[in-house]
Design a protein around this motif. Structure first.
Motif, PDB file in Angstrom:
ATOM      1  N   UNK A 162       0.845  -1.191   0.000  1.00  0.00           N
ATOM      2  CA  UNK A 162       0.000   0.000   0.000  1.00  0.00           C
ATOM      3  C   UNK A 162       0.890   1.253   0.000  1.00  0.00           C
ATOM      4  N   UNK A 163       0.536   2.221  -0.809  1.00  0.00           N
ATOM      5  CA  UNK A 163       1.234   3.514  -0.871  1.00  0.00           C
ATOM      6  C   UNK A 163       2.650   3.451  -1.428  1.00  0.00           C
ATOM      7  N   UNK A 164       3.030   2.341  -2.053  1.00  0.00           N
ATOM      8  CA  UNK A 164       4.342   2.319  -2.723  1.00  0.00           C
ATOM      9  C   UNK A 164       4.138   1.807  -4.138  1.00  0.00           C
ATOM     10  N   UNK A 165       4.900   2.393  -5.070  1.00  0.00           N
ATOM     11  CA  UNK A 165       4.737   2.021  -6.469  1.00  0.00           C
ATOM     12  C   UNK A 165       5.526   0.740  -6.743  1.00  0.00           C
ATOM     13  N   UNK A 166       4.848  -0.272  -7.275  1.00  0.00           N
ATOM     14  CA  UNK A 166       5.529  -1.519  -7.610  1.00  0.00           C
ATOM     15  C   UNK A 166       6.397  -1.265  -8.838  1.00  0.00           C
ATOM     16  N   UNK A 167       7.652  -1.759  -8.854  1.00  0.00           N
ATOM     17  CA  UNK A 167       8.520  -1.510 -10.010  1.00  0.00           C
ATOM     18  C   UNK A 167       7.864  -2.006 -11.303  1.00  0.00           C
ATOM     19  N   UNK A 168       7.999  -1.240 -12.361  1.00  0.00           N
ATOM     20  CA  UNK A 168       7.318  -1.594 -13.610  1.00  0.00           C
ATOM     21  C   UNK A 168       7.964  -2.813 -14.251  1.00  0.00           C
ATOM     22  N   UNK A 169       7.165  -3.495 -15.056  1.00  0.00           N
ATOM     23  CA  UNK A 169       7.616  -4.669 -15.812  1.00  0.00           C
ATOM     24  C   UNK A 169       8.870  -4.311 -16.629  1.00  0.00           C
TER      25      UNK A 169
END
Lengths: 649, 193
Positions: free
Chosen positions: B107-114
């Protein structure tokens, strides 16, 4: 299970053992009679295994004691009376046990069979500890021998050696491990299990020989000039302190002194660098073999000391060099400078082969086959994952209720509210979104910390402590607060077990739910608390199948919190909600799901309550049914009644 | 196959069963006559945080922790966790990276993009394998907890172990229905292309 794994098997068999499992086997091969312990990572498995097997292997006694002080007193008396005893704890446990250990170290039992080994597991990098603490300086205070294994096989050999030394010298012997030894698993060749030679009869007045005020100085003389002197001789001649690679030479005239797991890192680093150096590997870490060390130092112009945490060996090596008029450059942590620039290795954190390779590169200026600094320089976008409470964990519910109750108290009174935490899983309430202050010293400190502020400030001070920690060291602090009329709110989060280290039992654990419980009598915390005269409220989850647990919990915290502020009463709230790791099978056979039509995606369940089983998916909350354990709290917090139950498939 | 030393780094989230994976694999290797050393993470770090364990086998074993830049294989049971341990990949890009497609966001953190993950992985290795381990575990084996065994089934092709070796090791660890589930997961992993 453990019986088949640890006890079965003959001399010469090869096993795949955890360091801690090997220590149990080593003790069994030494004819152990008694094991007492307090669980603490990374030492807990030893006690768990003994607890499971001791009646079947015919040991006299094993107990998970109320705290380390009591554990070592029970063990110490059994030792003085003629038993072969081991007592286990983690590094900070030794602080708690240290008071009786002074007299115990000086005590000189007369019984032939008496032996006492103290397992102390240090935790460099504080993987699961409140502080990073090197227990080795205690060896100088207690003046007792100590051994340090560097891998699981040595855990077996050194445990047996520790029993032998203790039995011969009549001194307690510390077996010091670190996380990477206790929790490393490897091939181990086992020996034969021995029967104990303990006798039923003994003579208390002649054999016990406890170092008390009357004979303390006499026995201390004997401890230092007789028993410790013989220990030094053993250390000088012991194969546990051994030279390696003495025939190899390097152009830097560099030798290495190391011990414990650091030895394996040194070998790894040397192998990587393709660099050869003679090694003095120290397994007998107190007393250090001063003459052997001097003989080693004489052969080099520089010596590199590699050890975890403090410069315990290095400081003594510097003294040994001075005493022998040796001009040799010592590399290591440079204990007299407290400067990062001067030191080759850090005082803080855990070592690894890479740190040692980098230090060797700095000392010798050799060029490695791959550029380590370049690898270390690469940085990636890493998600900062914090440890979280399990799905269905009662502490999450309690934390959520506290947060809501104190918001109400603050707005009504305008007073500030402060939290004091203790050692346990509930420490994780310090992380967002609850973000309770993480103020604590050690086991049991929360209740006294709250008093220290409450006596000097008009705020509301709340101590949060688990049941295991309360039994361990919280009781004196609570009685102190009641006696002194400290205006504090104490929340005892009673989940029934010592949760964080793997749900070991404590005196309050329900004796019906663990095997050894058959032989125990449980102490009901509610009865105990009533007897103290404090204002006590007890609240139970799943009482009478009520669905309003969270509401009831919030209300009681609000009411009692207000009373602390307004009437300066001390209140204890006992929250009884069992550890999910134990309770899991007893929940009703439902999991929860989100009715997407009712869900307004307010995020309360996944971003405020923060259950790991709930996340956001397609603009609604989503419950992962394989993670949900059916604790039913989300059902109660959802403002839109969107969380429903379904039968477990 | 003879190895001086073979180093596997296993990373993932606490509670994903990494310690069991180590035990199953380690047991099979020991039974086969190899020297093995592992390091495990216990205690508080079990719960949800990042966990990194090591398993090493061969004749020239020293430490439970390897040098950086020296792993033969890195397994991530959660996709983004691989970014944490890339320092163990060899600079010559020969390290095999085995990555579960399972993503656990915060929650509240951007998951690293593909794209970012692929770019970084390609910088570090020429041998990248994505395994839909959780999908297989949920859809074919009907048990999320079997995901690690799907991965174990997959990596068998790189290790000096037969299907029988791992089966025997699983039999020591599991009984009844659990054993059945794990044997099925092992098969599914082996059959993956």
């Amino acid at each position: 299970m453990s019986y088949n794994k640890i006890v079965k098997g003959n001399s010469g068999d090869e096993k795949f053992f955890l360091g801690n499992e090997t220590i149990v086997r080593g003790a069994l091969e030494s004819g152990i009679d008694v094991y007492t312990y307090y669980p603490g990572t990374p030492s807990s498995e030893v006690g768990e295994i003994f607890m499971e097997i001791f009646r079947d292997v015919g040991m006299k006694w094993v107990e998970s004691s109320i705290n380390e002080k009591v554990a070592i007193e029970v063990a110490g008396a059994a030792y003085a009376r003629g038993a072969s005893v081991m007592v286990g704890m983690k590094n900070v446990g030794l602080n708690v046990a240290s008071d009786p250990l002074f007299a115990l170290s000086t005590t000189h039992p007369k019984n032939k069979n008496s032996a006492l080994v103290i397992l102390v597991a240090d935790d460099p990098q504080q993987h699961s500890s409140a502080v990073e603490m090197d227990s080795r300086y205690y060896l100088k205070l207690f003046k007792i021998p100590a051994l340090e294994p560097s891998n699981p096989q040595e855990c077996l050999d050194f445990t047996k050696k520790a029993f032998e030394i203790s039995r011969e010298l009549k001194l307690p012997v510390i077996l010091r491990t670190v996380t990477m030894v206790s929790h490393s698993r490897s091939n181990v060749v086992i020996g034969e299990i021995k029967r104990s030679k303990i006798k039923e009869d003994f003579d208390l007045s002649k054999e016990f020989n406890v170092a008390s005020r009357l004979y303390f100085l006499e026995l201390k003389e004997d401890q230092i000039y007789n028993r410790l002197n013989r220990a030094l001789e053993m250390s000088e001649n012991s194969s546990l302190n051994r030279f390696e690679n003495m025939n190899v030479k390097n152009e830097f005239e560099l030798g290495i002194i190391t011990s414990g797991v650091s030895y394996s890192y040194v070998r790894e680093a040397l192998n990587f660098l393709g660099f050869k150096a003679p090694i003095l590997k120290i397994g007998f870490i107190n007393p250090l073999p001063a003459q052997k060390i001097a003989n080693f130092l004489k052969q080099f112009t520089q010596v590199f000391i590699v050890e975890e945490n403090d410069a315990y060996i290095e400081t003594q090596v510097l003294a040994i060099a001075q005493k022998n008029d040796l001009k040799v450059k010592i590399h290591g942590k440079d204990p007299f400078s407290y400067s990062k620039e001067n030191s080759s290795l850090p005082f803080v954190g855990e070592l690894d082969p890479t740190k040692i390779a980098l230090a060797l590169i700095k000392i010798t200026n050799i060029t490695p086959k791959i550029d380590l600094n370049q690898i270390k320089g690469k940085k990636y976008e890493i998600l900062g994952r914090l440890p979280i409470l399990c799905p269905g964990c009662p502490h999450r519910t309690t934390g959520y209720a506290i947060k809501q109750a104190i918001t109400k108290i603050k707005s009504k009174t305008g007073k500030k509210v402060y939290f004091y935490q203790d050692i346990g899983c509930y420490t994780l309430l310090a992380y967002p979104p609850l973000s309770f202050a993480n103020v604590k010293y050690c086991m049991g400190s929360s209740i006294a910390l709250a008093q220290g502020v409450a006596h000097t400030n008009g705020s509301l001070n709340i101590a949060i402590i688990g049941d295991g920690t309360f039994f361990h060291a919280g009781i004196p602090a609570l009685l102190n607060g009641i006696y002194n009329k400290a205006p504090i709110l104490v929340l005892i989060l009673d989940n029934g077990w010592i949760g964080m280290t793997g749900q070991q039992p404590h005196p309050g654990s329900d004796i019906r739910y663990y095997k050894e419980g058959y032989f125990k009598r449980d102490i009901k915390l509610e009865d105990f608390l009533q007897g103290t005269g404090a204002h006590v409220s007890v609240i139970r989850h799943h009482e009478n199948n009520e669905q309003d647990y969270l509401t009831r919990l919030k209300e009681v915290i609000y009411e009692k919190g207000l009373d602390v502020l307004e009437r300066k009463n001390l209140h204890v709230i006992l929250v009884k909600d069992e550890c999910i790791q134990k309770y899991v099978k007893k929940y009703e056979p439902y999991v929860r799901y989100v009715d997407v039509k009712s869900c307004k995606n307010c995020g309360l369940c996944y971003s405020q309550f923060l259950c790991p089983a709930i996340s956001e998916k397609d603009d609604a909350a989503f419950i992962n049914s394989t993670l949900c354990l059916g604790c039913d709290i989300c059902e109660e917090i959802c403002p839109n009644n969107a969380i429903k139950r379904e039968e477990i498939p | 196959m003879i190895f001086d030393s073979y180093t596997i780094v296993i990373t993932g989230l606490g509670g994903q069963g990494l310690v069991s994976l180590l035990k199953i694999l380690g047991n099979a290797l020991v039974t086969k006559g190899y020297k093995v050393i592992t390091s495990e993470t216990h205690g508080l770090s079990q719960r949800g945080g990042k966990v990194t364990c090591f398993l090493r086998f061969g004749d020239m074993l020293n430490a439970p922790i390897p040098m950086i830049g020296s792993a033969d294989m890195i397994i991530a049971t959660e996709k983004s966790c691989i970014l944490d341990v890339l320092q163990y990949a060899r600079p010559n890009k020969s390290t095999k990276l085995i990555i579960s497609s399972y993503e656990k966001s915060i929650i509240n953190e951007k998951y690293p993009s593909e794209n970012y993950i692929l770019k970084v992985l390609n910088e570090n290795s020429d041998n990248i394998y994505f395994i839909p381990a959780t999908n297989i575990a949920v859809k074919l084996v009907k048990n999320l907890k079997a995901a690690n065994i799907v991965i174990l089934g997959y990596i068998l092709r790189f290790l000096p172990l037969s299907e029988k070796d791992i089966e025997n090791s699983l039999k020591q660890q599991f009984l009844g229905k659990d054993l059945e589930i794990n044997l099925k997961a092992l098969k599914e992993g082996q059959n993956l292309q």
